[in-house]
Design a protein around this motif. Structure first.
Motif, PDB file in Angstrom:
ATOM      1  N   ALA A 181       3.594   2.634   2.566  1.00 48.45           N
ATOM      2  CA  ALA A 181       4.170   3.973   2.555  1.00 48.45           C
ATOM      3  C   ALA A 181       3.342   4.855   3.473  1.00 48.45           C
ATOM      4  O   ALA A 181       2.115   4.902   3.354  1.00 48.45           O
ATOM      5  N   LEU A 182       3.995   5.526   4.389  1.00 48.10           N
ATOM      6  CA  LEU A 182       3.340   6.555   5.196  1.00 48.10           C
ATOM      7  C   LEU A 182       3.371   7.847   4.387  1.00 48.10           C
ATOM      8  O   LEU A 182       4.443   8.378   4.090  1.00 48.10           O
ATOM      9  N   THR A 183       2.200   8.353   4.031  1.00 44.63           N
ATOM     10  CA  THR A 183       2.114   9.527   3.163  1.00 44.63           C
ATOM     11  C   THR A 183       1.149  10.545   3.776  1.00 44.63           C
ATOM     12  O   THR A 183       0.075  10.803   3.233  1.00 44.63           O
ATOM     13  N   ASP A 184       1.546  11.088   4.890  1.00 47.46           N
ATOM     14  CA  ASP A 184       0.660  12.026   5.580  1.00 47.46           C
ATOM     15  C   ASP A 184       0.476  13.313   4.780  1.00 47.46           C
ATOM     16  O   ASP A 184       1.345  13.731   4.015  1.00 47.46           O
ATOM     17  N   HIS A 185      -0.675  13.953   5.002  1.00 46.91           N
ATOM     18  CA  HIS A 185      -1.004  15.199   4.312  1.00 46.91           C
ATOM     19  C   HIS A 185      -0.014  16.304   4.693  1.00 46.91           C
ATOM     20  O   HIS A 185       0.284  16.499   5.878  1.00 46.91           O
ATOM     21  N   VAL A 186       0.465  17.028   3.689  1.00 48.88           N
ATOM     22  CA  VAL A 186       1.359  18.156   3.963  1.00 48.88           C
ATOM     23  C   VAL A 186       1.022  19.340   3.071  1.00 48.88           C
ATOM     24  O   VAL A 186       0.440  19.207   1.999  1.00 48.88           O
ATOM     25  N   ASP A 187       1.416  20.502   3.585  1.00 44.41           N
ATOM     26  CA  ASP A 187       1.463  21.730   2.796  1.00 44.41           C
ATOM     27  C   ASP A 187       2.716  22.466   3.266  1.00 44.41           C
ATOM     28  O   ASP A 187       3.602  21.860   3.901  1.00 44.41           O
TER      29      ASP A 187
ATOM     30  N   GLU B 210       1.086   1.707  14.762  1.00 46.36           N
ATOM     31  CA  GLU B 210      -0.225   1.064  14.655  1.00 46.36           C
ATOM     32  C   GLU B 210      -0.647   0.912  13.195  1.00 46.36           C
ATOM     33  O   GLU B 210      -1.250  -0.100  12.825  1.00 46.36           O
ATOM     34  N   VAL B 211      -0.328   1.907  12.375  1.00 42.51           N
ATOM     35  CA  VAL B 211      -0.625   1.794  10.945  1.00 42.51           C
ATOM     36  C   VAL B 211       0.111   0.589  10.361  1.00 42.51           C
ATOM     37  O   VAL B 211      -0.471  -0.245   9.657  1.00 42.51           O
ATOM     38  N   ALA B 212       1.393   0.499  10.657  1.00 42.06           N
ATOM     39  CA  ALA B 212       2.198  -0.595  10.124  1.00 42.06           C
ATOM     40  C   ALA B 212       1.689  -1.947  10.599  1.00 42.06           C
ATOM     41  O   ALA B 212       1.544  -2.886   9.804  1.00 42.06           O
ATOM     42  N   ARG B 213       1.407  -2.073  11.876  1.00 40.90           N
ATOM     43  CA  ARG B 213       0.966  -3.356  12.419  1.00 40.90           C
ATOM     44  C   ARG B 213      -0.395  -3.751  11.860  1.00 40.90           C
ATOM     45  O   ARG B 213      -0.623  -4.921  11.507  1.00 40.90           O
ATOM     46  N   THR B 214      -1.301  -2.789  11.726  1.00 42.58           N
ATOM     47  CA  THR B 214      -2.625  -3.072  11.179  1.00 42.58           C
ATOM     48  C   THR B 214      -2.506  -3.588   9.753  1.00 42.58           C
ATOM     49  O   THR B 214      -3.144  -4.581   9.376  1.00 42.58           O
ATOM     50  N   ALA B 215      -1.686  -2.933   8.952  1.00 41.18           N
ATOM     51  CA  ALA B 215      -1.510  -3.360   7.563  1.00 41.18           C
ATOM     52  C   ALA B 215      -0.881  -4.750   7.492  1.00 41.18           C
ATOM     53  O   ALA B 215      -1.300  -5.598   6.687  1.00 41.18           O
ATOM     54  N   GLN B 216       0.094  -5.004   8.343  1.00 42.10           N
ATOM     55  CA  GLN B 216       0.762  -6.304   8.329  1.00 42.10           C
ATOM     56  C   GLN B 216      -0.216  -7.421   8.681  1.00 42.10           C
ATOM     57  O   GLN B 216      -0.236  -8.473   8.026  1.00 42.10           O
ATOM     58  N   VAL B 217      -1.042  -7.201   9.694  1.00 46.16           N
ATOM     59  CA  VAL B 217      -2.032  -8.206  10.095  1.00 46.16           C
ATOM     60  C   VAL B 217      -3.041  -8.458   8.978  1.00 46.16           C
ATOM     61  O   VAL B 217      -3.532  -9.580   8.799  1.00 46.16           O
ATOM     62  N   GLN B 218      -3.339  -7.425   8.189  1.00 46.96           N
ATOM     63  CA  GLN B 218      -4.281  -7.555   7.072  1.00 46.96           C
ATOM     64  C   GLN B 218      -3.650  -8.187   5.831  1.00 46.96           C
ATOM     65  O   GLN B 218      -4.323  -8.341   4.813  1.00 46.96           O
ATOM     66  N   GLY B 219      -2.382  -8.563   5.920  1.00 49.59           N
ATOM     67  CA  GLY B 219      -1.752  -9.292   4.823  1.00 49.59           C
ATOM     68  C   GLY B 219      -0.905  -8.469   3.882  1.00 49.59           C
ATOM     69  O   GLY B 219      -0.408  -8.997   2.876  1.00 49.59           O
TER      70      GLY B 219
ATOM     71  N   ASP C  80       0.849  -1.181   0.000  1.00 50.80           N
ATOM     72  CA  ASP C  80       0.000   0.000   0.000  1.00 50.80           C
ATOM     73  C   ASP C  80       0.892   1.241   0.000  1.00 50.80           C
ATOM     74  O   ASP C  80       1.721   1.417   0.886  1.00 50.80           O
ATOM     75  N   LEU C  81       0.679   2.105  -0.983  1.00 51.38           N
ATOM     76  CA  LEU C  81       1.534   3.272  -1.174  1.00 51.38           C
ATOM     77  C   LEU C  81       0.887   4.575  -0.714  1.00 51.38           C
ATOM     78  O   LEU C  81       1.381   5.657  -1.043  1.00 51.38           O
ATOM     79  N   HIS C  82      -0.196   4.494   0.063  1.00 52.88           N
ATOM     80  CA  HIS C  82      -0.928   5.707   0.435  1.00 52.88           C
ATOM     81  C   HIS C  82      -1.655   5.468   1.757  1.00 52.88           C
ATOM     82  O   HIS C  82      -2.770   4.949   1.784  1.00 52.88           O
ATOM     83  N   THR C  83      -1.013   5.841   2.872  1.00 57.63           N
ATOM     84  CA  THR C  83      -1.619   5.686   4.194  1.00 57.63           C
ATOM     85  C   THR C  83      -1.369   6.937   5.028  1.00 57.63           C
ATOM     86  O   THR C  83      -0.461   7.726   4.746  1.00 57.63           O
ATOM     87  N   HIS C  84      -2.166   7.084   6.093  1.00 54.42           N
ATOM     88  CA  HIS C  84      -2.081   8.265   6.945  1.00 54.42           C
ATOM     89  C   HIS C  84      -2.023   7.872   8.417  1.00 54.42           C
ATOM     90  O   HIS C  84      -2.656   6.898   8.835  1.00 54.42           O
ATOM     91  N   SER C  85      -1.278   8.649   9.163  1.00 50.11           N
ATOM     92  CA  SER C  85      -1.147   8.430  10.603  1.00 50.11           C
ATOM     93  C   SER C  85      -1.620   9.675  11.347  1.00 50.11           C
ATOM     94  O   SER C  85      -2.133  10.628  10.749  1.00 50.11           O
ATOM     95  N   THR C  86      -1.418   9.689  12.663  1.00 53.21           N
ATOM     96  CA  THR C  86      -1.773  10.856  13.467  1.00 53.21           C
ATOM     97  C   THR C  86      -0.884  12.056  13.164  1.00 53.21           C
ATOM     98  O   THR C  86      -1.134  13.151  13.678  1.00 53.21           O
TER      99      THR C  86
ATOM    100  N   SER D 200      -7.902   4.819   8.930  1.00 52.78           N
ATOM    101  CA  SER D 200      -8.341   4.073  10.107  1.00 52.78           C
ATOM    102  C   SER D 200      -8.132   2.583   9.841  1.00 52.78           C
ATOM    103  O   SER D 200      -7.920   2.174   8.687  1.00 52.78           O
ATOM    104  N   PRO D 201      -8.198   1.753  10.885  1.00 53.97           N
ATOM    105  CA  PRO D 201      -7.984   0.312  10.685  1.00 53.97           C
ATOM    106  C   PRO D 201      -8.908  -0.308   9.650  1.00 53.97           C
ATOM    107  O   PRO D 201      -8.492  -1.171   8.868  1.00 53.97           O
ATOM    108  N   SER D 202     -10.154   0.128   9.604  1.00 53.69           N
ATOM    109  CA  SER D 202     -11.120  -0.476   8.684  1.00 53.69           C
ATOM    110  C   SER D 202     -10.867  -0.128   7.224  1.00 53.69           C
ATOM    111  O   SER D 202     -11.462  -0.731   6.331  1.00 53.69           O
ATOM    112  N   ASP D 203      -9.979   0.832   6.977  1.00 59.52           N
ATOM    113  CA  ASP D 203      -9.708   1.234   5.590  1.00 59.52           C
ATOM    114  C   ASP D 203      -8.787   0.257   4.858  1.00 59.52           C
ATOM    115  O   ASP D 203      -8.689   0.323   3.629  1.00 59.52           O
ATOM    116  N   PHE D 204      -8.103  -0.619   5.576  1.00 61.87           N
ATOM    117  CA  PHE D 204      -7.250  -1.613   4.920  1.00 61.87           C
ATOM    118  C   PHE D 204      -8.131  -2.768   4.453  1.00 61.87           C
ATOM    119  O   PHE D 204      -8.571  -3.587   5.252  1.00 61.87           O
ATOM    120  N   VAL D 205      -8.399  -2.829   3.162  1.00 64.06           N
ATOM    121  CA  VAL D 205      -9.392  -3.782   2.662  1.00 64.06           C
ATOM    122  C   VAL D 205      -8.825  -5.169   2.380  1.00 64.06           C
ATOM    123  O   VAL D 205      -9.581  -6.134   2.265  1.00 64.06           O
TER     124      VAL D 205
END
Length: 222
Positions: free
Chosen positions: A34-40, A20-29, A4-10, A178-183
């Motif tokens: 990539a951590l790609t938080d919103h920036v300006d 938590e983002v990394a662990r959630t994605a790993q558990v989902q397979g 997954d090349l597009h995820t967001h954290s706190t 959020s966790p539910s967004d990892f399909v």
């Protein structure tokens, strides 16, 4: 199995800290994210610094799941996309994503073309992207995103159609907040089928994610 090349954290508007983002994605397979938080212009340095430090620590102790770090340049004036892209690359970003002209948010007209002309890596959820912009993406090797995220996904079929006509490359991402967004791989496959994408092209898209991820890991020493 998918990257997954597009995820967001706190560090932007995600619900989970990077670990938590990394662990959630790993558990989902997933095999990596990539951590790609919103920036300006207000937060690009701070977000990159924080996520790059997490990447350094995390990847040292994780053998089979890796994190890369990018940014998602979001809702900025199209004229600012190129200079912000340069700042991101100069400050260690593995990839640069731009928040495209999704129909569900009031993104400035011209964002898609400005991102493509800035040679970003991924134009996220580009909405009703024009054929001309899709052709430019193909020429500049900018990947267009098929997304699994809620209202952003409304135009997936259009994006896939324009990419097919123009010869542009596609990726598939969750844009997870959020966790539910990892399909997961199975549902991602079905979402692509629902957008009218063929089995063979789905395989190519999944491989595109892998190519981008592995290039970033190899190029920046994981």
């Amino acid at each position: 199995m998918i990257y997954d090349l597009h995820t967001h954290s706190t560090h932007s508007d995600g619900m989970l800290i990077p670990a938590e983002v990394a662990r959630t994605a790993q558990v989902q397979g997933y095999l990596g994210i990539a951590l790609t938080d919103h920036v300006d212009s207000s937060n690009i340095y701070q977000v990159l610094q924080a996520n790059l430090k997490f990447k350094e620590w995390f990847n040292k102790s994780s053998d089979d799941f890796k994190v890369i770090v990018g940014v998602e340049i979001t809702h900025v004036n199209p004229k600012d996309i190129a200079p912000l892209t340069k700042i991101a690359r100069d400050n260690g970003a593995d990839i640069v994503v731009v928040h495209g002209e999704t129909i569900s948010e009031p993104v400035a007209s011209g964002t898609n073309r400005a991102a493509i002309e800035a040679y970003v890596d991924i134009l996220a959820h580009p909405g009703l992207i024009s054929y001309e912009d899709a052709c430019c993406a193909a020429e500049n090797n900018v990947y267009l995103e098929i997304t699994t995220r809620k209202s952003h996904s409304y135009t997936n079929a259009h994006v896939a159609n324009m990419a097919g006509k123009a010869g542009a490359n596609l990726v598939i991402d969750n844009d997870a907040h959020s966790p539910s967004d990892f399909v997961g791989s199975e549902k991602a496959f079905k979402i692509m089928l629902g957008a009218g994408i063929s089995d063979n092209e789905i395989k190519n898209i999944i491989n595109n994610n892998k190519i981008i991820f592995e290039k970033a890991v190899g190029g920046k020493n994981g």
